[in-house]
Enzyme design. Structure first.
Site, PDB file in Angstrom:
ATOM      1  N   GLU A 253      24.288 -12.009 -16.851  1.00 56.27           N
ATOM      2  CA  GLU A 253      23.308 -10.932 -16.727  1.00 56.27           C
ATOM      3  C   GLU A 253      22.713 -11.081 -15.340  1.00 56.27           C
ATOM      4  O   GLU A 253      21.993 -12.035 -15.065  1.00 56.27           O
ATOM      5  CB  GLU A 253      22.248 -11.019 -17.820  1.00 56.27           C
ATOM      6  CG  GLU A 253      21.397  -9.759 -17.913  1.00 56.27           C
ATOM      7  CD  GLU A 253      20.081  -9.890 -17.193  1.00 56.27           C
ATOM      8  OE1 GLU A 253      19.964  -9.292 -16.097  1.00 56.27           O
ATOM      9  OE2 GLU A 253      19.186 -10.570 -17.695  1.00 56.27           O
ATOM     10  N   CYS A 287      14.812  -7.632 -13.517  1.00 58.79           N
ATOM     11  CA  CYS A 287      16.167  -7.170 -13.181  1.00 58.79           C
ATOM     12  C   CYS A 287      16.382  -5.700 -13.520  1.00 58.79           C
ATOM     13  O   CYS A 287      17.196  -5.029 -12.883  1.00 58.79           O
ATOM     14  CB  CYS A 287      17.207  -8.045 -13.875  1.00 58.79           C
ATOM     15  SG  CYS A 287      16.966  -8.217 -15.647  1.00 58.79           S
TER      16      CYS A 287
END
Length: 484
Positions: A253, A287
């Site tokens: 990720e 993010c």
């Protein structure tokens, strides 16, 4: 919410391996800074490759017995760990506010309550997840992948740890955790809770250190079967290369440059304010932050006015100060990086609406940056393409719907996004054409049971709910004889 954090130095001088707190093979320590003051708040051991080897050896030795433990018992262990963390939630709120800098009121909900809930939610999956199913004459079984190396970031430290460790344990895997050396103390609380509840030795192990001394030996270790990593795209590429030598399962990720697309029919007052808030969550160190605000060219002035007003309402200061909405960045290195991006944006010709690279007035120490808004007419420029990881919003005008979709998809990333329109149907139609792992429709809230992950250079694999559990399981087909 006002509170006074402890000023006592935190010293963690042991790592957790095979059910015991042991000394590191190395003698050096890592200093951890308080993001609010810039001063050292404590130290942790600087782990070594020998520590990694001991931890992986312990995890491998514990694997068979843990994998054979009934799923209901593994789920019960998760609930015990979740309960233990809950008892220390107040301590965790303060620790993470000092490490990361998110204001304590928000941090209590996002940085602590959310990850703590993961342990219960994952435990509940054990009651109805299909570990076996019949397909023709074959019994398809799901088995744990083995020893998992969990390498976690500093921006949402306990949450990312929980999203990896809890499902890995439920799946029957054993774990070696390397938390970020920038925000490690919350991981030590988890290890203390695990020791307190008596999880079998070797099932969970903690080794702290940096990427070179601990991360690379962990990824490369022959005893590791699976790597679950959250962090930068650059580091993810490196991990993929190292792990490929052993053909290990890898789940990544990585970075993002998420668009928030406002169609002409959207409620701009709501959409611009919400998108700006997404960009500034955790001081932009998220993010999935919606750092690109795409608006119809004709409605650009309206979007600018709302974004400017919203940004200037964000009070900057210590995570523990009353009324603060934007805490510090994590470190001096991150502060330097974000200010450099702001300067580069100005030099590239982007229009600075508010904020800038100068330090906020009246703040001594700490890693503070002003909430910043640009108008960016060149969608290929640095502000529109690179992940800044700070409170920097780029408003990008577009000409028509096709142009908006093109701009939204025109980065190397594909992690998050949003679409705003007069109806959910209109927004969903556009969202289906955006190549990203999740899209919020007209402000739809985050769902922890939904799969979380990205397209393109934002990584591969998913976390969250049963989808996160999948990452730690292998399929096996048992081909049965036909009944006589």
């Amino acid at each position: 919410m006002t509170s006074t954090p402890s000023t006592a130095s935190i010293v963690r001088d042991r790592i957790y391996i095979n059910g015991a707190w042991v000394a590191s093979h190395g003698r050096e320590t890592i200093a951890v800074s308080d993001s609010n003051t810039g001063k050292v708040m404590g130290t942790v051991p600087r782990g070594t490759a020998a520590d990694v080897d001991a931890a992986v050896t312990a995890a491998a030795a514990a694997f068979d017995a843990w994998a054979a433990t009934p799923i209901a018992e593994r789920a019960a262990w998760l609930r015990k760990i979740g309960d233990g963390l809950q008892r220390r939630s107040t301590e965790l709120v303060e620790l993470i506010a000092r490490e990361v800098g998110m204001p304590v009121g928000l941090g209590a909900r996002v940085q602590v309550a959310m990850p703590l809930a993961q342990w219960t939610h994952v435990a509940e999956l054990g009651s109805d997840f299909r570990f076996e199913e019949q397909v023709g004459n074959s019994l398809i079984v799901r088995e744990p992948v083995g020893v998992v190396a969990a390498i976690t970031p500093w921006n949402f430290p306990l949450n990312q740890i929980s999203l990896k460790v809890a499902p890995a344990l439920l799946a029957g895997c054993t774990v070696v955790l390397k938390p970020s050396e920038v925000a490690p103390f919350n991981a030590f609380v988890l290890a203390e809770v695990i020791a307190e509840v008596g999880l079998p030795a070797g099932v969970f192990n903690l080794v702290c250190g940096d990427g070179v001394e601990v991360g690379e030996p962990l990824v490369a270790h022959d005893g590791v079967d699976c790597i679950s990593f959250t962090g930068s795209t650059r580091a993810g590429k490196w991990i993929s290369e190292v792990a490929a030598r052993g053909v290990k399962r890898v789940r990544l990720e990585l970075g993002g440059k998420s668009p928030s697309v406002l169609l002409a029919s959207a409620n701009f007052a709501t959409a611009v304010a919400a998108s700006t808030g997404s960009c500034y969550m955790n001081s932009g160190q998220t993010c999935v932050a919606q750092t690109r605000l795409l608006v119809p060219r004709a409605q650009l002035p309206e979007a600018i006015a709302i974004a400017k007003q919203t940004a200037e309402a964000y009070t900057v200061g210590s995570a523990f100060a009353e009324g603060v909405r934007l805490g510090p960045l994590i470190s001096q290195a991150q502060l330097d990086r974000v200010r450099d991006f702001i300067r580069r944006g100005i030099e590239s010709g982007a229009e600075l609406i508010t904020g800038g690279a100068d330090a906020p007035a009246g703040l001594e120490g700490g890693y503070f940056v002003k909430p910043t808004v640009f108008v960016v007419n060149d969608a290929s420029s640095v502000l529109a393409q690179e992940e800044i990881f700070g409170p920097v919003l780029s408003i990008i005008p577009y000409d028509d719907e096709a142009d908006a979709i093109r701009i939204a998809n025109d980065t190397p990333y594909g992690l998050g996004g949003a679409v705003w329109a007069g109806t959910d149907e209109e927004a969903s139609r556009v969202a289906r054409r955006i190549r990203t792992g999740q899209v919020h429709i007209n402000g739809g809230p985050y769902n922890p049971a939904a799969p979380f992950g990205g397209f393109k250079q934002s990584g591969y694999g998913r976390e969250g709910g049963r989808f996160g559990l999948d990452e730690f399981l292998e399929y096996k087909a048992l081909h049965l004889r036909a009944a006589a």
